[in-house]
Design a protein around this motif. Structure first.
Motif, short mmCIF file in Angstrom:
data_model
loop_
_atom_site.label_atom_id
_atom_site.label_comp_id
_atom_site.label_asym_id
_atom_site.label_seq_id
_atom_site.Cartn_x
_atom_site.Cartn_y
_atom_site.Cartn_z
N ASP A 48 2.59 1.65 -3.38
CA ASP A 48 1.63 2.07 -4.40
C ASP A 48 1.33 3.56 -4.26
OD1 ASP A 48 -0.13 1.67 -6.60
OD2 ASP A 48 -1.82 1.59 -5.21
N HIS A 49 1.21 4.02 -3.04
CA HIS A 49 0.95 5.45 -2.81
C HIS A 49 2.14 6.30 -3.25
CE1 HIS A 49 -0.64 9.05 -0.93
NE2 HIS A 49 0.53 9.21 -0.34
N TYR B 223 -7.91 -1.39 -0.40
CA TYR B 223 -6.82 -0.43 -0.21
C TYR B 223 -5.88 -0.32 -1.40
CZ TYR B 223 -8.69 -1.14 4.39
OH TYR B 223 -9.55 -1.27 5.45
N ARG C 62 -5.61 -0.25 -5.86
CA ARG C 62 -6.38 0.04 -7.07
C ARG C 62 -6.84 -1.24 -7.74
NH1 ARG C 62 -1.65 1.91 -8.26
NH2 ARG C 62 -1.72 1.02 -10.35
N ILE D 66 0.84 -1.20 0.00
CA ILE D 66 0.00 0.00 0.00
C ILE D 66 0.88 1.25 0.00
CG2 ILE D 66 -1.62 1.35 1.40
CD1 ILE D 66 -2.79 -1.40 2.33
N CYS D 67 1.89 1.27 0.85
CA CYS D 67 2.79 2.44 0.91
C CYS D 67 3.51 2.66 -0.41
CB CYS D 67 3.81 2.26 2.04
SG CYS D 67 3.11 2.34 3.69
N GLY E 299 3.32 4.30 -7.26
CA GLY E 299 2.35 3.72 -8.18
C GLY E 299 2.77 2.35 -8.67
#
Length: 120
Positions: free
Chosen positions: A28-29, A96, A98, A25-26, A32
């Protein structure tokens, strides 16, 4: 002009996606993530250990925490292919990440060096 971000490898006991989810998640944030590849390998240690064995050992080391330990899960793997499918499902279904992420799964045979694709 910068290219795509370099691949990132997240390793943990059993290669399970659940414990890696926070890191994914981190990342990806921050950068990407476009593709996630889940790879589990033959003869993984968690195919030989059971959660109950680990809980028993921990309870011996920390008996005052027996109630907390009794609820712990360590990601035992009873079905290697099934664990890849389960992790792919978790990654595809978590709210959480995409929905347009590519998620692939493989089994790595440590004796032959071959990768076998596992469909979800």
């Amino acid at each position: 002009m910068p290219g795509p971000p370099p691949p990132v490898v997240i390793r943990n006991a059993g290669g399970r996606a659940g414990p890696a989810l926070r890191s994914i998640i981190c990342l990806d944030h921050l950068v990407g993530v476009g593709t996630i590849v889940v790879i589990h390998h033959t003869d993984c240690g968690l195919t030989h250990l059971r959660d109950a064995q680990i809980r028993s050992s921990l309870t011996g080391k920390a008996p005052d925490h027996a109630d907390e330990i009794s609820k712990m899960e360590f990601g035992e793997i009873l079905d290697l292919k099934g664990s890849v499918v389960e992790d792919m499902k978790l990654l595809k279904e978590t709210p959480y990440l995409r929905k347009d992420l590519n998620v692939y799964g493989y089994l790595y045979d440590i004796k032959t060096g071959k990768l076998e694709e596992v469909g979800a």
